[in-house]
Design a protein around this motif. Structure first.
Motif, PDB file in Angstrom:
ATOM      1  N   PRO A   1      34.333  42.171  35.558  1.00  0.00           N
ATOM      2  CA  PRO A   1      35.151  42.957  36.482  1.00  0.00           C
ATOM      3  C   PRO A   1      35.724  42.051  37.570  1.00  0.00           C
ATOM      4  O   PRO A   1      35.015  41.228  38.132  1.00  0.00           O
ATOM      5  CB  PRO A   1      34.170  43.968  37.071  1.00  0.00           C
ATOM      6  CG  PRO A   1      33.008  43.981  36.151  1.00  0.00           C
ATOM      7  CD  PRO A   1      32.942  42.622  35.538  1.00  0.00           C
TER       8      PRO A   1
ATOM      9  N   ARG B   1      29.311  45.675  31.425  1.00  0.00           N
ATOM     10  CA  ARG B   1      29.739  45.110  32.702  1.00  0.00           C
ATOM     11  C   ARG B   1      30.430  46.216  33.493  1.00  0.00           C
ATOM     12  O   ARG B   1      31.659  46.334  33.463  1.00  0.00           O
ATOM     13  CB  ARG B   1      30.709  43.953  32.489  1.00  0.00           C
ATOM     14  CG  ARG B   1      30.155  42.814  31.663  1.00  0.00           C
ATOM     15  CD  ARG B   1      29.188  41.990  32.500  1.00  0.00           C
ATOM     16  NE  ARG B   1      28.673  40.884  31.736  1.00  0.00           N
ATOM     17  CZ  ARG B   1      27.473  40.845  31.214  1.00  0.00           C
ATOM     18  NH1 ARG B   1      26.668  41.865  31.350  1.00  0.00           N
ATOM     19  NH2 ARG B   1      27.053  39.797  30.551  1.00  0.00           N
TER      20      ARG B   1
ATOM     21  N   ARG C   1      41.144  49.685  32.736  1.00  0.00           N
ATOM     22  CA  ARG C   1      40.036  50.569  33.107  1.00  0.00           C
ATOM     23  C   ARG C   1      40.468  52.001  32.837  1.00  0.00           C
ATOM     24  O   ARG C   1      41.552  52.416  33.258  1.00  0.00           O
ATOM     25  CB  ARG C   1      39.681  50.403  34.580  1.00  0.00           C
ATOM     26  CG  ARG C   1      38.509  51.279  35.002  1.00  0.00           C
ATOM     27  CD  ARG C   1      38.035  50.933  36.384  1.00  0.00           C
ATOM     28  NE  ARG C   1      36.917  51.791  36.770  1.00  0.00           N
ATOM     29  CZ  ARG C   1      36.221  51.642  37.864  1.00  0.00           C
ATOM     30  NH1 ARG C   1      36.512  50.667  38.696  1.00  0.00           N
ATOM     31  NH2 ARG C   1      35.227  52.451  38.136  1.00  0.00           N
TER      32      ARG C   1
ATOM     33  N   ARG D   1      36.125  38.136  31.114  1.00  0.00           N
ATOM     34  CA  ARG D   1      35.022  38.943  30.595  1.00  0.00           C
ATOM     35  C   ARG D   1      34.106  39.429  31.706  1.00  0.00           C
ATOM     36  O   ARG D   1      32.876  39.376  31.604  1.00  0.00           O
ATOM     37  CB  ARG D   1      34.235  38.190  29.539  1.00  0.00           C
ATOM     38  CG  ARG D   1      35.039  37.906  28.300  1.00  0.00           C
ATOM     39  CD  ARG D   1      34.209  37.266  27.236  1.00  0.00           C
ATOM     40  NE  ARG D   1      35.047  36.945  26.101  1.00  0.00           N
ATOM     41  CZ  ARG D   1      34.714  37.183  24.855  1.00  0.00           C
ATOM     42  NH1 ARG D   1      33.554  37.704  24.575  1.00  0.00           N
ATOM     43  NH2 ARG D   1      35.535  36.874  23.880  1.00  0.00           N
TER      44      ARG D   1
ATOM     45  N   TYR E   1      38.416  45.587  34.481  1.00  0.00           N
ATOM     46  CA  TYR E   1      37.806  44.617  33.576  1.00  0.00           C
ATOM     47  C   TYR E   1      38.854  43.631  33.082  1.00  0.00           C
ATOM     48  O   TYR E   1      39.867  44.013  32.490  1.00  0.00           O
ATOM     49  CB  TYR E   1      37.162  45.332  32.386  1.00  0.00           C
ATOM     50  CG  TYR E   1      36.390  44.400  31.505  1.00  0.00           C
ATOM     51  CD1 TYR E   1      35.106  44.003  31.850  1.00  0.00           C
ATOM     52  CD2 TYR E   1      36.936  43.886  30.344  1.00  0.00           C
ATOM     53  CE1 TYR E   1      34.385  43.131  31.059  1.00  0.00           C
ATOM     54  CE2 TYR E   1      36.226  43.023  29.541  1.00  0.00           C
ATOM     55  CZ  TYR E   1      34.953  42.644  29.904  1.00  0.00           C
ATOM     56  OH  TYR E   1      34.257  41.777  29.109  1.00  0.00           O
TER      57      TYR E   1
ATOM     58  N   CYS F   1      39.975  40.870  30.518  1.00  0.00           N
ATOM     59  CA  CYS F   1      39.643  40.506  29.135  1.00  0.00           C
ATOM     60  C   CYS F   1      39.387  39.008  28.988  1.00  0.00           C
ATOM     61  O   CYS F   1      38.581  38.601  28.161  1.00  0.00           O
ATOM     62  CB  CYS F   1      40.763  40.936  28.197  1.00  0.00           C
ATOM     63  SG  CYS F   1      40.979  42.715  28.151  1.00  0.00           S
TER      64      CYS F   1
ATOM     65  N   MET G   1      44.245  43.362  32.614  1.00  0.00           N
ATOM     66  CA  MET G   1      43.001  44.051  32.953  1.00  0.00           C
ATOM     67  C   MET G   1      43.181  45.534  32.669  1.00  0.00           C
ATOM     68  O   MET G   1      44.281  46.063  32.796  1.00  0.00           O
ATOM     69  CB  MET G   1      42.671  43.854  34.431  1.00  0.00           C
ATOM     70  CG  MET G   1      42.521  42.413  34.840  1.00  0.00           C
ATOM     71  SD  MET G   1      42.452  42.190  36.625  1.00  0.00           S
ATOM     72  CE  MET G   1      41.032  43.125  37.054  1.00  0.00           C
TER      73      MET G   1
ATOM     74  N   CYS H   1      44.941  40.136  36.485  1.00  0.00           N
ATOM     75  CA  CYS H   1      43.800  39.560  37.181  1.00  0.00           C
ATOM     76  C   CYS H   1      44.286  38.607  38.276  1.00  0.00           C
ATOM     77  O   CYS H   1      45.167  37.777  38.038  1.00  0.00           O
ATOM     78  CB  CYS H   1      42.916  38.819  36.184  1.00  0.00           C
ATOM     79  SG  CYS H   1      41.458  38.051  36.920  1.00  0.00           S
TER      80      CYS H   1
ATOM     81  N   CYS I   1      32.304  48.363  36.220  1.00  0.00           N
ATOM     82  CA  CYS I   1      33.269  47.995  37.262  1.00  0.00           C
ATOM     83  C   CYS I   1      32.955  48.742  38.552  1.00  0.00           C
ATOM     84  O   CYS I   1      32.789  49.952  38.548  1.00  0.00           O
ATOM     85  CB  CYS I   1      34.679  48.345  36.812  1.00  0.00           C
ATOM     86  SG  CYS I   1      35.269  47.389  35.412  1.00  0.00           S
TER      87      CYS I   1
END
Length: 149
Positions: free
Chosen positions: A80, A65, A113, A78, A73, A75, A111, A104, A67
């Motif tokens: 982006p 997936r 990255r 599940r 991302y 969690c 989240m 999020c 971003c």
């Protein structure tokens, strides 16, 4: 699961594939039902290493997936997602590389990255990012003193 474990020019039985990847035989049989091509329809069921590797690589690529810029991302979702405003923190580690962390905006979960500090303006354009220096990795710390008093 590493698709590269399968040798390209070798044939594998169900048991050999299960042992190679540390799985149950029924998982390999489920892969067959999901599209893993067998060499023929005789028993024991045999799989070519090249086909096994291609099948696993396709499954791995299908699960990714990526971003887009401005997303991290989540969690829980599940997927982006956009981060909540004011929650983006970049924890710098070795040589400018580090982890973006945020909450999020949809579900409030954490989240993540991976990014470099130089790429932050491209990844999180228009979003304020607080930069913190993380604790040094164990390899970066000074060795302990061996002199005991």
């Amino acid at each position: 699961m590493n698709p590269g474990l399968a040798k390209l020019n070798r044939s594998y039985t169900v048991d050999e594939v299960a042992t190679l990847y540390g799985l149950h035989r029924n998982t390999v049989r489920a892969w067959f039902k999901a599209g893993l091509p067998a060499i023929d329809d005789h028993r024991p069921m045999m799989f070519q290493g090249r086909a096994l590797r291609a099948f696993l690589q396709a499954r791995r690529d299908g699960a990714k997936r990526p971003c887009q810029p401005g997303a991290l991302y989540c969690c829980k979702c599940r997927a982006p997602r956009e981060p909540a405003s004011g929650s983006v923190v970049f924890e710098a580690r070795i040589a400018g590389a580090g982890t973006l962390r945020a909450l999020c905006a949809t579900c409030g979960c954490r989240m993540f990255r991976r990014a470099s500090e130089a790429s932050l303006p491209d990844i999180m354009f228009g979003t304020p990012v607080r930069i913190v220096r993380g604790a040094p990795h164990i390899e970066e710390r000074q060795p302990p003193s061996v002199i005991c008093a």
